[in-house]
Design an enzyme around this catalytic site. Sequence first.
Site, short mmCIF file in Angstrom:
data_model
loop_
_atom_site.label_atom_id
_atom_site.label_comp_id
_atom_site.label_asym_id
_atom_site.label_seq_id
_atom_site.Cartn_x
_atom_site.Cartn_y
_atom_site.Cartn_z
N ALA A 1 -4.35 1.20 -1.77
CA ALA A 1 -3.93 2.44 -0.90
C ALA A 1 -3.29 3.55 -1.67
CB ALA A 1 -2.72 1.65 -0.33
N GLY A 17 -5.43 -2.87 -0.65
CA GLY A 17 -5.67 -2.56 0.60
C GLY A 17 -7.36 -2.66 0.90
N GLU A 46 -8.12 -6.08 1.17
CA GLU A 46 -7.94 -6.49 2.61
C GLU A 46 -8.84 -6.05 3.55
OE1 GLU A 46 -2.95 -6.99 2.74
OE2 GLU A 46 -3.81 -5.08 1.76
N GLU A 72 -0.57 -6.32 -5.84
CA GLU A 72 0.65 -5.58 -5.39
C GLU A 72 2.04 -6.20 -5.87
OE1 GLU A 72 -2.19 -5.10 -1.77
OE2 GLU A 72 -1.82 -6.60 -3.55
#
Length: 258
Positions: free
Chosen positions: A66, A112, A115, A135
């Site tokens: 992200a 992300g 993911e 993270e």
Amino acid sequence: MSFQNLIIEDKGRIRQITINRESKLNALNKETIAELHTAFADAFGDNTIGGIILTGAGSKAFVAGADIAEFVGLDVESATAVARENQKKVFDLVANGKKPVIAAVNGFALGGGLELALASHIRVASSNAKMGLPEVTLGLIPGYGGTQRLTKLVGSGKALEMILTADMITADEAYRVGLVNYVVAPEELITKAEEILNKILQRAPLAIAAAINAVSAAGTPEGFEIEINAFGKCFGNEDTKEGIAAFLEKRKPEFKGK
């Protein structure tokens, strides 16, 4: 349709969606999330498209994560809202789509980005790919389905190791633990994804959609009932009658998606 951060290319019934922020290692900012929502909704709704390949521009990264700068200023309420909205708009949209999505993972797939690959139905990795959920190094946890989808693929032990250590794993290890379906040379990545999709596209489209939905429900209390109902509903499809007739008549079926 014009996009600032995506490249859309069609090859027969295959649509390739390429995240095109190479200078930022294809990181997911707000604009890219919004464009991915539009691109996937359009692909799922386009009757000429049978399957989707998702990849990142260049050879360094699928998606490096992200855009962390956008996390500045978030509080508990706004962060929760962002995670919920983005999961629904993109990650759940991809995972619950009625057409197969193959992630062609080139280079880094982190946070992300991993993911997004996990939300896809099948993953093919280039031999130079590296994957991880870092993270916790930011005092966070995965917020776009990583704790759930990674666990489903590799089991809780390996998922916890990856999440708690924040270590990256190589493409070969990802294959060994069941995170990716294939590892190929970088120059063969898209070709392999196309090969898989072209095989899938020979099958009955409504059955493909039902199978995706049933597999997504695996491990839930409703999973078996969803499978049973989906199996029964197949017998209302013209394609099912055609498939059974073709088998008995020893010929190739001609599916029409009806």
